[in-house]
Write a protein that holds these residues in place. Structure first.
Motif, mmCIF file in Angstrom:
data_model
loop_
_atom_site.group_PDB
_atom_site.id
_atom_site.type_symbol
_atom_site.label_atom_id
_atom_site.label_comp_id
_atom_site.label_asym_id
_atom_site.label_seq_id
_atom_site.Cartn_x
_atom_site.Cartn_y
_atom_site.Cartn_z
ATOM 1 N N LEU A 6 0.854 -1.180 0.000
ATOM 2 C CA LEU A 6 0.000 0.000 0.000
ATOM 3 C C LEU A 6 0.893 1.234 0.000
ATOM 4 C CD1 LEU A 6 -2.626 -0.913 2.742
ATOM 5 C CD2 LEU A 6 -2.871 -1.126 0.274
ATOM 6 N N LYS A 7 0.541 2.205 -0.817
ATOM 7 C CA LYS A 7 1.187 3.512 -0.736
ATOM 8 C C LYS A 7 0.238 4.381 0.075
ATOM 9 C CE LYS A 7 3.207 7.324 -3.229
ATOM 10 N NZ LYS A 7 3.446 7.955 -4.528
ATOM 11 N N VAL A 8 0.717 4.783 1.247
ATOM 12 C CA VAL A 8 -0.108 5.547 2.177
ATOM 13 C C VAL A 8 0.439 6.978 2.211
ATOM 14 C CG1 VAL A 8 -0.983 5.694 4.532
ATOM 15 C CG2 VAL A 8 -0.493 3.449 3.520
ATOM 16 N N SER A 15 4.792 10.101 2.997
ATOM 17 C CA SER A 15 4.190 8.913 2.391
ATOM 18 C C SER A 15 5.015 7.691 2.767
ATOM 19 C CB SER A 15 4.077 9.055 0.875
ATOM 20 O OG SER A 15 5.349 9.099 0.281
ATOM 21 N N ALA A 50 -8.915 2.185 4.619
ATOM 22 C CA ALA A 50 -8.189 2.975 5.617
ATOM 23 C C ALA A 50 -7.718 2.086 6.768
ATOM 24 C CB ALA A 50 -9.073 4.108 6.144
ATOM 25 N N ALA A 53 -4.713 0.163 5.657
ATOM 26 C CA ALA A 53 -3.543 1.043 5.648
ATOM 27 C C ALA A 53 -3.021 1.260 7.062
ATOM 28 C CB ALA A 53 -3.904 2.378 5.000
ATOM 29 N N TRP A 54 -3.911 1.467 8.006
ATOM 30 C CA TRP A 54 -3.524 1.677 9.404
ATOM 31 C C TRP A 54 -2.807 0.452 9.957
ATOM 32 C CZ3 TRP A 54 -6.117 -0.165 14.094
ATOM 33 C CH2 TRP A 54 -5.660 0.452 15.261
ATOM 34 N N CYS A 57 0.647 0.101 8.247
ATOM 35 C CA CYS A 57 1.608 1.079 8.779
ATOM 36 C C CYS A 57 2.088 0.674 10.164
ATOM 37 C CB CYS A 57 0.983 2.473 8.825
ATOM 38 S SG CYS A 57 0.856 3.279 7.213
ATOM 39 N N THR A 64 2.061 5.631 14.359
ATOM 40 C CA THR A 64 0.663 5.937 14.047
ATOM 41 C C THR A 64 -0.094 6.287 15.314
ATOM 42 O OG1 THR A 64 0.025 3.623 14.246
ATOM 43 C CG2 THR A 64 0.552 4.408 12.042
ATOM 44 N N LEU A 74 -4.930 11.146 7.278
ATOM 45 C CA LEU A 74 -4.803 10.309 6.084
ATOM 46 C C LEU A 74 -5.177 11.094 4.833
ATOM 47 C CD1 LEU A 74 -4.206 7.480 4.974
ATOM 48 C CD2 LEU A 74 -6.610 6.907 5.376
ATOM 49 N N VAL A 77 -4.755 6.468 -0.113
ATOM 50 C CA VAL A 77 -4.219 5.104 -0.057
ATOM 51 C C VAL A 77 -4.339 4.497 -1.445
ATOM 52 C CG1 VAL A 77 -4.398 2.814 0.984
ATOM 53 C CG2 VAL A 77 -4.971 4.844 2.345
#
Length: 87
Positions: A6-8, A15, A50, A53-54, A57, A64, A74, A77
């Motif tokens: 994932l690119k967050v 990022s 989301a 992504a959380w 990360c 976070t 955010l 994503v």
């Protein structure tokens, strides 16, 4: 590992490219038991994406906040397929 990253992108301009590991996927499934992985990918919704992504990360060691605070910062994503090694 599962075949995606994932690119967050955060609202503050930072990022991170983080892997979706089995640990991340299992935590996501625990939080979304009614949603299959296939259905999730076919019909992307904001909150499950989301949350993924959380979790990714956190597992990758990115500092976070709790989920609500993470959402406040955010930006975007994106799902990034991993390149498959040539055999």
């Amino acid at each position: 590992m599962i075949g995606m990253n994932l690119k967050v992108e955060m609202a503050d301009g930072t990022s991170h490219v983080v892997p979706v590991t089995y640990k991340v996927a299992c935590a996501w499934e625990d939080h979304h038991p009614q949603l299959s992985w296939q259905r999730f990918l076919e019909d992307l919704r904001f909150k499950p994406l989301a949350y993924l992504a959380w979790e990714a990360c956190r597992a990758a060691g990115v500092p976070t906040k709790p989920f609500g605070g993470f959402l406040d910062n955010l930006g975007e994503v994106s799902i990034v397929p991993k390149e498959q090694p040539q055999e």
